[in-house]
Design a protein around this motif. Structure first.
Motif, PDB file in Angstrom:
ATOM      1  N   GLU A 277       0.828  -1.203   0.000  1.00  0.00           N
ATOM      2  CA  GLU A 277       0.000   0.000   0.000  1.00  0.00           C
ATOM      3  C   GLU A 277       0.864   1.256   0.000  1.00  0.00           C
ATOM      4  N   THR A 278       1.951   1.224   0.758  1.00  0.00           N
ATOM      5  CA  THR A 278       2.859   2.372   0.809  1.00  0.00           C
ATOM      6  C   THR A 278       3.474   2.640  -0.563  1.00  0.00           C
ATOM      7  N   LEU A 279       3.840   1.588  -1.278  1.00  0.00           N
ATOM      8  CA  LEU A 279       4.406   1.742  -2.616  1.00  0.00           C
ATOM      9  C   LEU A 279       3.398   2.374  -3.560  1.00  0.00           C
ATOM     10  N   LEU A 280       2.163   1.900  -3.534  1.00  0.00           N
ATOM     11  CA  LEU A 280       1.134   2.465  -4.407  1.00  0.00           C
ATOM     12  C   LEU A 280       0.895   3.935  -4.086  1.00  0.00           C
ATOM     13  N   THR A 281       0.833   4.239  -2.789  1.00  0.00           N
ATOM     14  CA  THR A 281       0.563   5.616  -2.377  1.00  0.00           C
ATOM     15  C   THR A 281       1.717   6.540  -2.747  1.00  0.00           C
ATOM     16  N   SER A 282       2.941   6.115  -2.484  1.00  0.00           N
ATOM     17  CA  SER A 282       4.108   6.972  -2.722  1.00  0.00           C
ATOM     18  C   SER A 282       4.322   7.258  -4.203  1.00  0.00           C
ATOM     19  N   THR A 283       3.864   6.356  -5.067  1.00  0.00           N
ATOM     20  CA  THR A 283       4.025   6.560  -6.508  1.00  0.00           C
ATOM     21  C   THR A 283       2.775   7.159  -7.146  1.00  0.00           C
ATOM     22  N   GLY A 284       1.717   7.364  -6.339  1.00  0.00           N
ATOM     23  CA  GLY A 284       0.474   7.894  -6.882  1.00  0.00           C
ATOM     24  C   GLY A 284      -0.182   6.972  -7.883  1.00  0.00           C
ATOM     25  N   THR A 285      -0.074   5.675  -7.626  1.00  0.00           N
ATOM     26  CA  THR A 285      -0.613   4.673  -8.555  1.00  0.00           C
ATOM     27  C   THR A 285      -1.826   3.991  -7.949  1.00  0.00           C
ATOM     28  N   PRO A 286      -3.033   4.286  -8.403  1.00  0.00           N
ATOM     29  CA  PRO A 286      -4.208   3.561  -7.912  1.00  0.00           C
ATOM     30  C   PRO A 286      -4.128   2.089  -8.316  1.00  0.00           C
ATOM     31  N   ALA A 287      -4.681   1.221  -7.496  1.00  0.00           N
ATOM     32  CA  ALA A 287      -4.646  -0.211  -7.798  1.00  0.00           C
ATOM     33  C   ALA A 287      -5.260  -0.503  -9.162  1.00  0.00           C
ATOM     34  N   GLY A 288      -6.257   0.291  -9.539  1.00  0.00           N
ATOM     35  CA  GLY A 288      -6.917   0.064 -10.821  1.00  0.00           C
ATOM     36  C   GLY A 288      -6.030   0.338 -12.022  1.00  0.00           C
ATOM     37  N   LYS A 289      -4.926   1.067 -11.818  1.00  0.00           N
ATOM     38  CA  LYS A 289      -4.007   1.365 -12.914  1.00  0.00           C
ATOM     39  C   LYS A 289      -2.928   0.296 -13.089  1.00  0.00           C
ATOM     40  N   VAL A 290      -2.917  -0.697 -12.203  1.00  0.00           N
ATOM     41  CA  VAL A 290      -1.961  -1.810 -12.315  1.00  0.00           C
ATOM     42  C   VAL A 290      -2.580  -2.885 -13.199  1.00  0.00           C
ATOM     43  N   ASP A 291      -1.966  -3.115 -14.360  1.00  0.00           N
ATOM     44  CA  ASP A 291      -2.525  -4.091 -15.304  1.00  0.00           C
ATOM     45  C   ASP A 291      -2.320  -5.522 -14.841  1.00  0.00           C
ATOM     46  N   ARG A 292      -1.179  -5.771 -14.177  1.00  0.00           N
ATOM     47  CA  ARG A 292      -0.844  -7.137 -13.809  1.00  0.00           C
ATOM     48  C   ARG A 292      -0.013  -7.139 -12.536  1.00  0.00           C
ATOM     49  N   VAL A 293      -0.215  -8.155 -11.719  1.00  0.00           N
ATOM     50  CA  VAL A 293       0.664  -8.443 -10.587  1.00  0.00           C
ATOM     51  C   VAL A 293       1.380  -9.751 -10.908  1.00  0.00           C
ATOM     52  N   PHE A 294       2.715  -9.715 -10.856  1.00  0.00           N
ATOM     53  CA  PHE A 294       3.492 -10.929 -11.077  1.00  0.00           C
ATOM     54  C   PHE A 294       4.186 -11.296  -9.772  1.00  0.00           C
ATOM     55  N   MET A 295       3.837 -12.470  -9.235  1.00  0.00           N
ATOM     56  CA  MET A 295       4.393 -12.943  -7.971  1.00  0.00           C
ATOM     57  C   MET A 295       5.393 -14.057  -8.232  1.00  0.00           C
ATOM     58  N   THR A 296       6.516 -14.014  -7.498  1.00  0.00           N
ATOM     59  CA  THR A 296       7.522 -15.042  -7.653  1.00  0.00           C
ATOM     60  C   THR A 296       8.231 -15.256  -6.324  1.00  0.00           C
ATOM     61  N   GLY A 297       9.046 -16.306  -6.233  1.00  0.00           N
ATOM     62  CA  GLY A 297       9.677 -16.667  -4.966  1.00  0.00           C
ATOM     63  C   GLY A 297       8.828 -17.675  -4.220  1.00  0.00           C
ATOM     64  N   GLY A 298       9.463 -18.454  -3.331  1.00  0.00           N
ATOM     65  CA  GLY A 298       8.779 -19.571  -2.687  1.00  0.00           C
ATOM     66  C   GLY A 298       7.508 -19.204  -1.946  1.00  0.00           C
ATOM     67  N   SER A 299       7.518 -18.091  -1.213  1.00  0.00           N
ATOM     68  CA  SER A 299       6.344 -17.738  -0.414  1.00  0.00           C
ATOM     69  C   SER A 299       5.199 -17.172  -1.233  1.00  0.00           C
ATOM     70  N   SER A 300       5.409 -16.953  -2.530  1.00  0.00           N
ATOM     71  CA  SER A 300       4.291 -16.560  -3.396  1.00  0.00           C
ATOM     72  C   SER A 300       3.276 -17.696  -3.505  1.00  0.00           C
ATOM     73  N   LEU A 301       3.700 -18.916  -3.120  1.00  0.00           N
ATOM     74  CA  LEU A 301       2.813 -20.076  -3.168  1.00  0.00           C
ATOM     75  C   LEU A 301       1.928 -20.191  -1.930  1.00  0.00           C
ATOM     76  N   VAL A 302       2.209 -19.393  -0.895  1.00  0.00           N
ATOM     77  CA  VAL A 302       1.403 -19.426   0.333  1.00  0.00           C
ATOM     78  C   VAL A 302       0.063 -18.743   0.061  1.00  0.00           C
ATOM     79  N   PRO A 303      -1.067 -19.444   0.211  1.00  0.00           N
ATOM     80  CA  PRO A 303      -2.366 -18.858  -0.140  1.00  0.00           C
ATOM     81  C   PRO A 303      -2.668 -17.536   0.548  1.00  0.00           C
ATOM     82  N   ALA A 304      -2.257 -17.373   1.809  1.00  0.00           N
ATOM     83  CA  ALA A 304      -2.535 -16.123   2.516  1.00  0.00           C
ATOM     84  C   ALA A 304      -1.760 -14.961   1.920  1.00  0.00           C
ATOM     85  N   VAL A 305      -0.593 -15.234   1.380  1.00  0.00           N
ATOM     86  CA  VAL A 305       0.182 -14.194   0.699  1.00  0.00           C
ATOM     87  C   VAL A 305      -0.492 -13.845  -0.617  1.00  0.00           C
TER      88      VAL A 305
END
Length: 455
Positions: A390-418
């Motif tokens: 949230e801090t990253l989105l706010t500091s860059t002035g980027t609304p979540a709706g302007k993010v076309d894609r989220v790419f997750m990687t690394g072992g803990s990206s497989l954790v459902p809660a993450v």
């Protein structure tokens, strides 16, 4: 400030056919390391490493970021000979008290107090310890290239973990640079690890996208907002596509520790009591602080600590649990305990409950764990990760709706809660994952081709 060796000038895509080179990226990680190579075909491949008999697979895409020193094996000058990665773990398991195992070097780069470690009366600087692992990665890459390796793009977290919260990035990068130089690499550029993962993801695109890359390593979770796709190559410097970065010192190792602390340590006497001087006293909690990392459990194997634990056992409310603790220490079973923890974590990523089983005669621990329990144990860390995004989105002035894609990687990206953090914020249809253990190394190799293959 990110440091590279790039020369000023206009960017041009590398000409692989003319260069006839291989470009190398190194992902030196807190827990695991990997090497990616881009050859004349323009595609990245991952260098394999011997598993040293630790699993059914003969090789692995990653090298464990660990070193073992066996007291009995020394060079002609009396210095203990290092064994790196999986071979180091195998030596540690087979040698017991005569072997020292070190890991998580990356997490100490910010510490001005940790300058060296003494191994069997021989001093090793932190830079030298890291260099030993990097040299092993360099030799593996040279085996694939068939030629000496002098240029590398290496990964680094967006924020190095500092216990006092101070800005120590420059200090950490300087130490890491010196380590790579000691490992025989003359020319090195650093790239943020989530940006490297972005380069990996970009290979799948035929159009431009604004992408939030979330990279979950062993020691840190790092995030990058970046503009990716064909349009990036037309920029004077492709890194101008970066919108913002952020990071937090929480990742897979933290999740493993929470399982041990909250779910497993009580089977070894945590939160129990013993009777002394007509009082019921708690079993000292500092003992279980050593459970934070599996090889630290072996540090309890001193004569004074073992005598203390045997005395506690004679007066303990649960003597059988202290007996199992003593066995865990004396038989050097910390690695096996954490292997069982890792298996349980993986199972909880695939299902809503599992049974944790640790069975090494005479110790057997069996405990059902639900996903809901696990998520409760790691809830403070999940909140910190979400706050960082949230801090990253706010500091860059980027609304979540302007993010076309989220790419997750690394072992803990497989954790459902993450994963759920990003599904809730951006919508599950916009979240992708992949290359959990090799995306950063591959992306670093693509960056090496971009940086060193100009002309």
């Amino acid at each position: 400030m990110l440091r590279t060796v790039a020369k000023a000038g206009t960017y041009s895509a590398p000409n692989f056919q003319e260069a006839r080179q291989m470009f190398v990226g190194m992902d030196f990680g807190t827990s695991n390391s990997a090497v990616g190579i881009v050859d004349a075909s323009g595609a990245a491949r991952i260098v394999s490493h011997d598993n040293a008999g630790l699993s059914e697979r003969a090789t692995n895409d990653t090298l464990r970021s660990m070193i073992a020193f066996d007291r009995a094996h020394r060079d002609s000058d009396g210095w203990p000979l290092p064994l790196v990665g999986q071979a180091g773990i195998a030596a540690y398991l087979n040698s017991g008290d005569e072997c020292r195992l070190l890991q998580s070097f990356k997490s100490h780069l910010t510490s001005r107090l940790f300058t060296s470690a003494t191994i069997f009366n021989r001093p090793y600087s932190l830079e030298r310890l890291i260099a030993i692992v990097v040299e092993r990665l360099r030799l593996s890459a040279e085996g694939q290239r068939g030629a000496p390796l002098t240029q590398v793009v290496a990964g680094r977290p967006v924020r190095f973990v500092a216990e006092d919260g101070k800005d120590v990035d420059d200090y950490a990068v300087e130490r890491l640079t010196e380590a790579f130089r000691q490992a025989g690499i003359a020319e090195i550029a650093f790239e943020f690890e989530p940006i490297a993962a972005a380069y990996y993801y970009e290979r799948t695109l035929d159009h431009d996208e604004t992408v939030l890359v979330a990279d979950f390593g062993g020691g840190t979770s790092d995030f990058c907002l970046v503009r990716l796709g064909p349009g990036r190559a037309g920029m004077a410097d492709p890194r101008d596509a970066i919108i913002g970065t952020g990071g937090v010192g929480i990742a897979g190792d933290t999740f493993d520790r929470r399982i041990v602390e909250r779910g497993i340590a009580p089977f070894f006497g945590k939160n129990t009591t013993y009777h002394s001087n007509k009082k019921d006293l708690p079993v000292p909690d500092w003992i279980y602080g050593k459970f934070a990392r599996w090889h630290h459990i072996g540090f309890l194997g001193t004569g004074s600590t073992l005598r203390m634990l045997r005395d506690i056992q004679r007066h303990a409310s649960h003597p059988e649990r202290i007996e199992d603790l003593l066995t865990l220490i004396e038989y050097n079973l910390g690695y096996h305990l954490y292997r069982s923890v890792e298996q349980a974590k993986v199972a909880l990523s695939q299902g809503t409950e599992t049974t944790f089983v640790f069975d090494h005669d005479p110790v057997r621990v069996e405990r059902p764990i639900t996903r809901a329990e696990f998520e409760d144990w790691i809830s403070p860390e999940l909140t910190e990760i979400e706050t960082c995004v949230e801090t990253l989105l706010t500091s860059t002035g980027t609304p979540a709706g302007k993010v076309d894609r989220v790419f997750m990687t690394g072992g803990s990206s497989l954790v459902p809660a993450v994963r759920a953090i990003f599904d809730r914020r951006f919508g599950a249809e916009r979240v992708r994952a992949g290359g959990e253990f090799v995306s950063v190394a591959s992306g670093l190799a693509y960056r090496a081709a971009e940086l060193f293959g100009r002309g």
